[in-house]
Structure formats: C-alpha cells, structure tokens
Motif scaffolding. Sequence first.
Motif, PDB file in Angstrom:
ATOM      1  N   UNK A 169       0.901  -1.102   0.063  1.00 19.87           N
ATOM      2  CA  UNK A 169      -0.007  -0.169  -0.006  1.00 19.87           C
ATOM      3  C   UNK A 169       0.863   1.239   0.050  1.00 19.87           C
ATOM      4  N   UNK A 170       1.998   1.253   0.864  1.00 18.18           N
ATOM      5  CA  UNK A 170       2.888   2.445   0.900  1.00 18.18           C
ATOM      6  C   UNK A 170       3.453   2.577  -0.439  1.00 18.18           C
ATOM      7  N   UNK A 171       3.958   1.689  -1.280  1.00 17.21           N
ATOM      8  CA  UNK A 171       4.464   1.793  -2.539  1.00 17.21           C
ATOM      9  C   UNK A 171       3.389   2.215  -3.536  1.00 17.21           C
ATOM     10  N   UNK A 172       2.298   1.722  -3.541  1.00 20.22           N
ATOM     11  CA  UNK A 172       1.334   2.172  -4.410  1.00 20.22           C
ATOM     12  C   UNK A 172       0.875   3.683  -4.198  1.00 20.22           C
ATOM     13  N   UNK A 173       0.892   4.111  -2.674  1.00 16.90           N
ATOM     14  CA  UNK A 173       0.596   5.637  -2.770  1.00 16.90           C
ATOM     15  C   UNK A 173       1.846   6.468  -2.944  1.00 16.90           C
ATOM     16  N   UNK A 174       2.871   5.815  -3.002  1.00 21.47           N
ATOM     17  CA  UNK A 174       4.104   6.545  -3.380  1.00 21.47           C
ATOM     18  C   UNK A 174       4.101   6.793  -4.954  1.00 21.47           C
ATOM     19  N   UNK A 175       3.619   5.874  -5.670  1.00 16.54           N
ATOM     20  CA  UNK A 175       3.331   5.902  -7.138  1.00 16.54           C
ATOM     21  C   UNK A 175       2.061   7.006  -7.465  1.00 16.54           C
ATOM     22  N   UNK A 176       1.158   7.073  -6.507  1.00 20.67           N
ATOM     23  CA  UNK A 176       0.081   8.058  -6.818  1.00 20.67           C
ATOM     24  C   UNK A 176       0.712   9.462  -6.518  1.00 20.67           C
ATOM     25  N   UNK A 177       1.696   9.477  -5.454  1.00 21.11           N
ATOM     26  CA  UNK A 177       2.339  10.994  -5.267  1.00 21.11           C
ATOM     27  C   UNK A 177       3.204  11.564  -6.390  1.00 21.11           C
ATOM     28  N   UNK A 178       3.665  10.374  -7.026  1.00 22.16           N
ATOM     29  CA  UNK A 178       4.653  10.827  -8.167  1.00 22.16           C
ATOM     30  C   UNK A 178       3.940  11.182  -9.238  1.00 22.16           C
ATOM     31  N   UNK A 179       3.006  10.548  -9.535  1.00 24.14           N
ATOM     32  CA  UNK A 179       2.257  10.494 -10.982  1.00 24.14           C
ATOM     33  C   UNK A 179       0.867  11.087 -10.819  1.00 24.14           C
ATOM     34  N   UNK A 180       0.216  11.182  -9.873  1.00 22.37           N
ATOM     35  CA  UNK A 180      -1.026  11.991  -9.408  1.00 22.37           C
ATOM     36  C   UNK A 180      -2.076  10.990  -9.908  1.00 22.37           C
ATOM     37  N   UNK A 181      -1.893   9.860 -10.131  1.00 17.75           N
ATOM     38  CA  UNK A 181      -2.826   8.792 -10.839  1.00 17.75           C
ATOM     39  C   UNK A 181      -3.322   8.157  -9.444  1.00 17.75           C
ATOM     40  N   UNK A 182      -4.539   7.497  -9.729  1.00 18.06           N
ATOM     41  CA  UNK A 182      -5.197   7.013  -8.546  1.00 18.06           C
ATOM     42  C   UNK A 182      -5.135   5.471  -8.703  1.00 18.06           C
ATOM     43  N   UNK A 183      -4.305   4.729  -8.024  1.00 16.79           N
ATOM     44  CA  UNK A 183      -4.051   3.383  -8.158  1.00 16.79           C
ATOM     45  C   UNK A 183      -5.264   2.266  -7.779  1.00 16.79           C
ATOM     46  N   UNK A 184      -6.221   2.752  -7.200  1.00  9.50           N
ATOM     47  CA  UNK A 184      -7.404   2.298  -7.114  1.00  9.50           C
ATOM     48  C   UNK A 184      -8.502   2.354  -8.182  1.00  9.50           C
TER      49      UNK A 184
END
Length: 413
Positions: A377-392
């Motif tokens: 979850x932490x790594x997915x949130x990290x992707x969201x922060x970097x890209x502004x995409x929603x991984x859910x």
Amino acid sequence: MLEYNEVRNNFNGEGKVIEGLVQVAQRIVKAASEISPFPISLTDESGYIIGDSDSSRIGTLHSPSSFVLKQNKLILFDEQTISKMKNVLPGIAVPLIFDNKTLGVLGIIGDPEKVEPHVKLVKKYVEMMWQETIFRQSKQLEKRTEETFIQYILLNEKVNKETVEKFCEILHINCKINRFCIVVDIGDSLVNRVGEKQISLDHLKDVLIDHTLKIFNCKENAICTFLNTGKMVLLKPIPSDEVYIKTMEQFSYQSRKLMEKFLNYQIYNMAISAGDQSSSLVSINKSYHEAERLIKVGNELELLPRIYNYYNWDILLVLITSQIETKLQDKLEFRLKALIEHSDFKELANNFMVYCSNSMNISSTAKELYIHRNTLIYRLKKIEKITTLDTSCFEHCTFLYLILKNHMSKLKK
C-alpha cells in the motif's frame, strides 16, 4: 515477373514427356537390362538414340525407328533385312506408348527368334518406368510452379488479379474462397542438414508439408508449400467466421502438436503464427504479413511459447502496447518522467505490474511479492504521489500499465 505463357508451356504434356525420356533414358536402359538377357536401345520420336546398352550409339540416327513409329507396331529386323541399313543391329523394335501416344521406340538387340519371347515383358517394364519417372517429374514441376506462384502472391504488395486467376486455373486452385495464412518458421534447421545422406532435402520438405496438412486438419483446397528453406506457409480454407473462430481456438494445441512432430526431424526453436481471414488469393498477402509481424513482435519480446495469433488475448495486449505511436509514447513518458527517473523505479514498476496482474487485489499481490500488504500500500501511494494517478481506479491503472509495459519492452531491446 511471373509469366503465364511460360508456365503454361511448361505444362505441355507431350513436350515434357519427350524431355523427361531424354533425361532418364540411360537409367531406364540400365534398369531394364537387369531383366533382359539382351542389349536394348531407346530412340525418340525423331529416330535418334537417347539410351543404349552401348553408350557410344547415343545421339546417332536410327532410321528404322521412324518406320516403326509410322507403322505403330512391332517389327522384326533379321540379318538379311539390316544388311543394307546403317547403324542398325538385328533384333526387334516396338513402339513405346505414353498416354495413348506413340512417342518412342524400344529396340531389343539379338536374334529376333530368341528376342521375341522377351519383348512384351521388357516393353511393359520400360513403359512403366518411363511413366513413373515422367509422373514424378510432372509433380515436381507442378510443385515448383506452385512455390513460385505462392511467392508471387505473398511477397508482392500488389498482384495482378487476372494473372492470379490464370495460374489458379493451371494449378486447379479455387481462387475465390476465404483463407487465412499460417506461417511456420523453422529457421536454419533445413540449411544445417544440407549434405546429409539419410534423407533428401526435397523429400524432407514433402514429409513436413504432409505433417502440417494433417495436424491442421486440412482437406480440400488447402495450399501448403515452402517459401524458402526456412519458412513454410499454409493457406487454409475457411468457409465461415464461425469455423475461423473454432479453428483459432484449436490453433495453439495444433501448433504444439506440430512442434512436437518436427522434433523428430531435429527441427527446434520453431515459431508458428496465423493471420486474419482473406476473401481471395488476390489479397491473401495481408494475412501473410500479419502472421509475419506476429512472429517479429514475438521474437522481439521473447514471448513463449512461440505460437501467435490474433485470437489470443495475451498477444493482443502486447500488440496494443506496441502500437502506441512513438511521439505519443514520448509524451506519455515525459509526463511520467518523475516516476521513470526515480531511484526506486524498477521496484515500484514491478510491484505495480504484479498488482495489475492480480486484478488490483492488495492481499494477492502482497502474497506473490512476499511483502506485507502495508508495504505494498505504501509503494502504491508513492506511485500516486509521484504521478497523481489513482491506483485504485481501474482506468488509471490500465493507462499506467500500458505505458509501463511499452517502456519496459523498449528497454529489453
């Protein structure tokens, strides 16, 4: 350029018979001599000796043969008859028949009374060998013509419809039925076997073609031939869309069976692909190029097994990612530059791809990656922060998946 008149002339029956007789006459003489206690000779329709137990006579004129051809019957030549004739030995001459035409003369040399009991047997044997040889040569000619024709329709971007229809008429091929192209790429397997004495290259090709037709359940109107020593094509008839879909459902299974069969002939590392349907042979090259492109993409991405067709969802997914235009891909990667250049990119990208392959299920993904679900979850949130995409979000994940898939494919090249 493929010339219709040239191939039409090659199929002229009588001309090919005479040419074939000239080529194999000495072999026939040698074989027939094993069952005949007397020397024999063969002359063509013009009276020239083209095969003889005494090879020094080959090419000389044997004038009585013309008389035998005109009379079209057995004639005896005793010592008195030949006393004033040049290049004539005592014996019996009899016409040779091929397809109800008299096209040569068999001479059996010796005392006519002693020779006569052997005439019918030797004549039948020579005619049988002659017809078998000419039939084999005709089949080889037809096969070479078919290969040339298939090369013409597959390797040219545009073909002449009238030329295609004329050749289909010559080769007894139905031009106007739905077909699709299967490409069987065997690489250098045959080239590496050149020089082996166990089996001729032509015979091996015939065997491989027979296996291909059988395994892909081909009956009428199927065309299977080699384009070159490394590539075989099968143009398989398809009566309807329903049959095509059913055929594609069986394609992977049949291809695996063919690969297993070819292993018996030391053919390894094959690739098999199928293109889409085509309404006639005039446009079948599109199906061929589709099949070729699938093999190229499969090789570039190292996809296994090396069996490719457009009915396979995994292949379609790869094609979609590889079809993103270069300029658009560059723009997308620029937009994701912060993620791609991040020090943890490989780990983040890998975790995300596994997340997608597990249907965006956190627990399943964490289990496969051998990490705690909170770490994921932490790594997915990290992707969201970097890209502004929603991984859910399914749409956002699909978008990111395709971009990363294409990017990583380019890195492998």
